[in-house]
Design a protein around this motif. Structure first.
Motif, mmCIF file in Angstrom:
data_model
loop_
_atom_site.group_PDB
_atom_site.id
_atom_site.type_symbol
_atom_site.label_atom_id
_atom_site.label_comp_id
_atom_site.label_asym_id
_atom_site.label_seq_id
_atom_site.Cartn_x
_atom_site.Cartn_y
_atom_site.Cartn_z
ATOM 1 N N PRO A 108 0.808 -1.237 0.000
ATOM 2 C CA PRO A 108 0.000 0.000 0.000
ATOM 3 C C PRO A 108 0.830 1.272 0.000
ATOM 4 C CG PRO A 108 -0.872 -1.588 1.572
ATOM 5 C CD PRO A 108 0.432 -2.130 1.095
ATOM 6 N N GLN A 109 1.909 1.323 0.785
ATOM 7 C CA GLN A 109 2.734 2.522 0.817
ATOM 8 C C GLN A 109 3.399 2.791 -0.530
ATOM 9 O OE1 GLN A 109 5.559 2.171 4.031
ATOM 10 N NE2 GLN A 109 4.107 2.927 5.553
ATOM 11 N N ILE A 110 3.775 1.717 -1.223
ATOM 12 C CA ILE A 110 4.395 1.874 -2.538
ATOM 13 C C ILE A 110 3.380 2.411 -3.539
ATOM 14 C CG2 ILE A 110 5.554 0.670 -4.419
ATOM 15 C CD1 ILE A 110 7.244 0.966 -1.897
ATOM 16 N N GLN A 111 2.163 1.911 -3.478
ATOM 17 C CA GLN A 111 1.122 2.404 -4.384
ATOM 18 C C GLN A 111 0.914 3.906 -4.234
ATOM 19 O OE1 GLN A 111 -2.543 0.100 -4.168
ATOM 20 N NE2 GLN A 111 -1.431 -1.715 -3.519
ATOM 21 N N LYS A 112 0.786 4.340 -2.997
ATOM 22 C CA LYS A 112 0.533 5.759 -2.751
ATOM 23 C C LYS A 112 1.728 6.610 -3.158
ATOM 24 C CE LYS A 112 -0.660 9.020 0.926
ATOM 25 N NZ LYS A 112 -0.927 9.200 2.376
ATOM 26 N N TYR A 113 2.932 6.149 -2.830
ATOM 27 C CA TYR A 113 4.120 6.940 -3.128
ATOM 28 C C TYR A 113 4.314 7.102 -4.638
ATOM 29 C CZ TYR A 113 9.005 8.321 -3.459
ATOM 30 O OH TYR A 113 10.161 8.976 -3.777
ATOM 31 N N LEU A 114 4.161 6.031 -5.408
ATOM 32 C CA LEU A 114 4.342 6.125 -6.854
ATOM 33 C C LEU A 114 3.239 6.957 -7.495
ATOM 34 C CD1 LEU A 114 5.482 2.480 -7.704
ATOM 35 C CD2 LEU A 114 6.888 4.542 -7.681
ATOM 36 N N ARG A 115 2.036 6.873 -6.935
ATOM 37 C CA ARG A 115 0.945 7.695 -7.458
ATOM 38 C C ARG A 115 1.230 9.177 -7.238
ATOM 39 N NH1 ARG A 115 -2.713 5.205 -5.052
ATOM 40 N NH2 ARG A 115 -2.992 6.560 -3.222
ATOM 41 N N GLU A 116 1.749 9.527 -6.060
ATOM 42 C CA GLU A 116 2.093 10.921 -5.774
ATOM 43 C C GLU A 116 3.273 11.393 -6.612
ATOM 44 O OE1 GLU A 116 2.830 10.827 -1.623
ATOM 45 O OE2 GLU A 116 0.703 10.938 -1.042
ATOM 46 N N ARG A 117 4.173 10.481 -6.942
ATOM 47 C CA ARG A 117 5.354 10.852 -7.727
ATOM 48 C C ARG A 117 5.069 10.850 -9.227
ATOM 49 N NH1 ARG A 117 11.353 9.832 -5.534
ATOM 50 N NH2 ARG A 117 12.533 10.596 -7.327
ATOM 51 N N GLY A 118 3.893 10.373 -9.624
ATOM 52 C CA GLY A 118 3.508 10.391 -11.030
ATOM 53 C C GLY A 118 4.184 9.330 -11.866
ATOM 54 N N ILE A 119 4.520 8.199 -11.275
ATOM 55 C CA ILE A 119 5.182 7.110 -11.995
ATOM 56 C C ILE A 119 4.182 5.977 -12.201
ATOM 57 C CG2 ILE A 119 7.030 5.392 -11.926
ATOM 58 C CD1 ILE A 119 8.669 7.328 -10.273
ATOM 59 N N THR A 120 4.086 5.488 -13.423
ATOM 60 C CA THR A 120 3.164 4.390 -13.740
ATOM 61 C C THR A 120 3.618 3.111 -13.043
ATOM 62 O OG1 THR A 120 2.722 5.375 -15.906
ATOM 63 C CG2 THR A 120 2.112 3.064 -15.600
ATOM 64 N N GLN A 121 2.661 2.451 -12.395
ATOM 65 C CA GLN A 121 2.965 1.233 -11.654
ATOM 66 C C GLN A 121 2.126 0.077 -12.160
ATOM 67 O OE1 GLN A 121 1.652 1.221 -7.581
ATOM 68 N NE2 GLN A 121 3.029 -0.448 -6.966
ATOM 69 N N PHE A 122 2.770 -1.079 -12.321
ATOM 70 C CA PHE A 122 2.071 -2.326 -12.626
ATOM 71 C C PHE A 122 2.373 -3.323 -11.519
ATOM 72 C CE2 PHE A 122 2.499 -0.550 -16.967
ATOM 73 C CZ PHE A 122 1.160 -0.556 -17.328
ATOM 74 N N TYR A 123 1.439 -4.252 -11.332
ATOM 75 C CA TYR A 123 1.591 -5.263 -10.292
ATOM 76 C C TYR A 123 2.123 -6.560 -10.898
ATOM 77 C CZ TYR A 123 -1.422 -2.144 -7.593
ATOM 78 O OH TYR A 123 -1.969 -1.052 -6.947
ATOM 79 N N ASP A 124 2.968 -7.208 -10.149
ATOM 80 C CA ASP A 124 3.466 -8.517 -10.557
ATOM 81 C C ASP A 124 2.337 -9.539 -10.484
ATOM 82 O OD1 ASP A 124 5.674 -10.519 -11.036
ATOM 83 O OD2 ASP A 124 4.935 -11.215 -9.098
ATOM 84 N N VAL A 125 2.162 -10.321 -11.556
ATOM 85 C CA VAL A 125 1.052 -11.267 -11.629
ATOM 86 C C VAL A 125 1.183 -12.365 -10.582
ATOM 87 C CG1 VAL A 125 -0.196 -12.877 -13.128
ATOM 88 C CG2 VAL A 125 0.760 -10.772 -14.073
#
Length: 495
Positions: A275-292
Motif C-alpha cells: 500500500p505505501q508503494i502504491q501511494k508513493y508512486l501515485r504521488e510521484r507520477g510514476i506508472t505502476q504495474f503489479y506482478d502477476v
C-alpha cells in the motif's frame, strides 16, 4: 640441524615494519637492526641468483595481476625442511630460521661451515602484507564465503591461515573500499547505457534480512527489465525509518532519487501490491504495474481455503485452470478494462457459458467442445458459485487486475534474492558496511551472469534438467541448464 622461529644473529632477512593486526607471527623477537646488518656474506653457490631474494626495492614492482593468476599449492613443512636442511655447496647440515605469518612462511638457511646463505619465502610481500594472506581474504569475501567456516576447514587439515582479526582488517582497509569503488564504476556504466535507450522499465522489490516485522536491515533493488541487470540497490536500517514496515518505501525513494540525480527517466515500474508503494508512486507520477505472481498467489490462497468447504468441493477441479487464466488475462490484454473483462468472464465459463455481455471480451477464445463430465460445472444459484463470485468480484481484486503487468514480471528479481542469500545468509549477522558490500557483490555477480547462454551438448543440443519446485507440489518441470556462472576475472577479485 637447528630449527628455530627466532632470528639468527647476523641474518640479513628482515621484513618491513607492519601493523600488528595485518600479520600473525610465531615470534615477537626484535633484534637490533644494526646487529643484523653487520654480517654481509657473499653466496658461494654458483647457481645463486641475486634476483631471487626479495628485498624492499623488488617488492614495490610486483605485478598484482601475475600474482593473482599464479598457481598455488599446498606444501608440507617437513618437505620444506628437507629442502633447506643441508647446504647445497658442502652438503653440511645448516641452521634454519623459520618465519610464519598466516599462509606465509619464509626460511633463512645459513651454513656454519662455508657461510652459504640463502633466503626463501613462499609468497611475495607487498608493503608489509603477504599477498597470499590478502588474496585468501579477498577470495573468501568476494565469493560470499564465510571466513569462520573456512577457518574450520583449515583447522581440520592443520593448514595454516590468518586470524579472523587479520581478515577483518583486510576487509576494512582493502576489500570493502575496493568493492564500493568497483560497484560505483559499474553502476555509472549502466546509467550511461540506459540513458541512451530513453525511459527505462524497471522491477522493484525489497528483501529483509529476517522474516516478519523484526528485520534489522532491508535492501531495496531496482532491476532493468530488458537486461535483468541491477540498476540500483539501497540498504536501509529499520531504526532509520521508525520500523521495518517503512523500509520498503524509503528504499524505493532512495533508488528513484539516485536515478533522478543521474538523469534517468522511468517509464514504469513493476512491484508487488504494497500500500505505501502504491501511494508513493501515485504521488510521484510514476506508472505502476503489479506482478502477476504476487496477485495470483493471494487470490489462490483465498480460493484454496474456499475449496476445503464441503459445498465448494467442485472448486478443487478448477484451481489450476483459474491460476492459468489469471496469467492469460494479464499477458494477452493491452488495457486495464480488457484484463478485468477476461478475468470476470471466468464466472460464466465455470457455468459452461462461453458468450459474455462485455464487448471487450464477448466470447471465450477456446474452441467449442462438448463436455462429457457435467459434474465439473458450477450450477447457477449454487452456494459454491456465490462464494467464488464474491471473491472474484471483490472491489480490490477488480481494481488490482486492471494494473497487472502485461509484459515484464518480478520473477528475475525474486531469483536475484536467491543470489543475495549466497552472499548474505540470513543466519549470519553482518555489520552495516559488511552487509552493504556483500549486497554490492551479489549485484555485480548478477550483472556479470544475468545473460548467460543455455548450455549445449557436444552435438549442439540444448541441455535441460527436471526439477520439482516446491510451489508445484510434486509436479515436474523442465528447466534449461545455463553455462556455469563466473566470479571473475571481470569481478572485483581481478583488481
Amino acid at each position: 640441524m637447528q630449527l628455530s622461529s627466532t632470528p639468527i644473529k647476523g641474518s640479513i632477512f628482515r621484513p618491513s615494519k607492519r601493523p600488528r593486526l595485518l600479520l600473525e607471527e610465531e615470534d615477537d623477537n626484535n633484534d637490533d637492526e644494526d646487529e643484523e646488518s653487520d654480517l654481509h656474506v657473499e653466496p658461494h653457490d654458483s647457481t645463486y641468483n641475486p634476483e631471487s631474494v626479495v628485498t624492499e626495492d623488488s617488492q614495490s614492482v610486483l605485478d598484482p595481476e601475475s600474482n593473482y593468476m599464479d598457481n598455488k599449492y599446498i606444501v608440507f613443512e617437513s618437505c620444506l625442511i628437507d629442502l633447506f636442511g643441508s647446504c647445497p655447496v658442502c652438503k653440511t647440515k645448516c641452521a634454519i630460521q623459520k618465519r610464519q605469518m598466516g599462509t606465509f612462511i619464509a626460511f633463512t638457511q645459513l651454513c656454519d661451515k662455508c657461510n652459504y646463505l640463502r633466503q626463501w619465502q613462499s609468497q611475495p610481500i607487498v608493503g608489509s602484507t603477504p599477498v597470499g594472506n590478502l588474496m585468501l581474504s579477498a577470495a573468501t569475501d568476494f565469493t560470499g564465503g564465510s571466513f569462520i567456516q573456512l577457518q574450520r576447514v583449515f583447522k581440520a587439515m592443520n593448514l595454516q591461515t590468518i586470524q579472523y582479526s587479520a581478515f577483518r582488517n583486510h576487509a576494512r582497509n582493502f576489500l570493502e573500499p575496493a568493492i564500493i569503488h568497483k560497484w560505483n564504476l559499474e553502476q555509472q556504466n549502466i546509467f550511461t547505457q540506459l540513458k541512451k535507450e530513453g525511459a527505462v522499465a524497471l522491477a522493484g522489490d525489497m528483501r529483509a534480512d529476517t522474516p516478519g516485522h523484526s528485520a534489522k536491515f532491508g535492501s531495496y533493488t531496482l532491476m532493468d527489465n530488458e537486461t535483468n541487470k541491477i540498476v540500483d540497490l539501497q540498504l536501509i536500517q529499520s531504526n532509520e525509518v521508525g520500523g521495518s514496515y517503512h523500509m520498503e518505501k524509503e528504499g524505493l525513494k532512495r533508488c528513484l532519487d539516485k536515478l533522478d540525480a543521474n538523469g534517468l527517466a522511468v517509464d514504469y515500474i513493476v512491484t508487488d501490491r504494497h500500500p505505501q508503494i502504491q501511494k508513493y508512486l501515485r504521488e510521484r507520477g510514476i506508472t505502476q504495474f503489479y506482478d502477476v505472481w504476487h496477485f495470483e498467489k493471494g487470490l489462490s490462497k483465498k480460493l484454496e481455503k474456499l475449496s476445503k468447504r464441503k459445498e465448494c468441493e467442485v472448486l478443487k477441479r478448477w484451481l489450476k485452470s483459474i491460476k492459468n487464466h489469471v496469467y492469460w488475462s494479464a499477458t494477452s490484454s493491452v488495457s486495464g478494462p480488457e484484463k478485468v473483462a477476461k478475468l470476470t468472464s471466468l464466472l460464466n465459463h465455470i457455468q459452461n457459458i462461453h458468450v459474455h455481455n462485455n464487448p471487450l471480451f464477448p466470447k471465450c477464445e477456446h474452441p467449442d467442445v462438448l463436455s462429457r463430465d457435467r459434474k465439473k460445472w458450477f450450477q447457477p444459484g449454487s452456494q459454491a458459485l456465490y462464494k467464488v463470485e464474491k471473491v472474484l468480484n471483490n472491489k480490490r481484486v477488480v481494481k488490482d487486475v486492471a494494473k497487472l503487468s502485461h509484459h515484464y514480471q518480478t520473477s528475475s528479481l525474486e531469483a536475484f534474492h536467491s543470489v543475495i542469500l549466497r552472499f548474505t545468509p540470513k543466519n549470519v549477522v553482518f555489520p552495516f558496511i559488511g552487509m552493504l558490500c556483500r549486497l554490492y557483490l551479489a549485484a555485480m555477480h548478477q550483472n556479470e551472469n544475468c545473460q548467460r547462454e543455455q548450455a549445449i551438448t557436444t552435438t549442439g543440443q540444448a541441455v535441460y534438467k527436471f526439477v520439482f519446485p516446491k510451489t508445484k507440489r510434486g509436479e515436474c518441470t523442465a528447466k534449461p541448464v545455463k553455462t556455469e556462472p563466473t566470479y571473475g576475472p571481470h569481478g572485483p577479485c581481478a583488481r
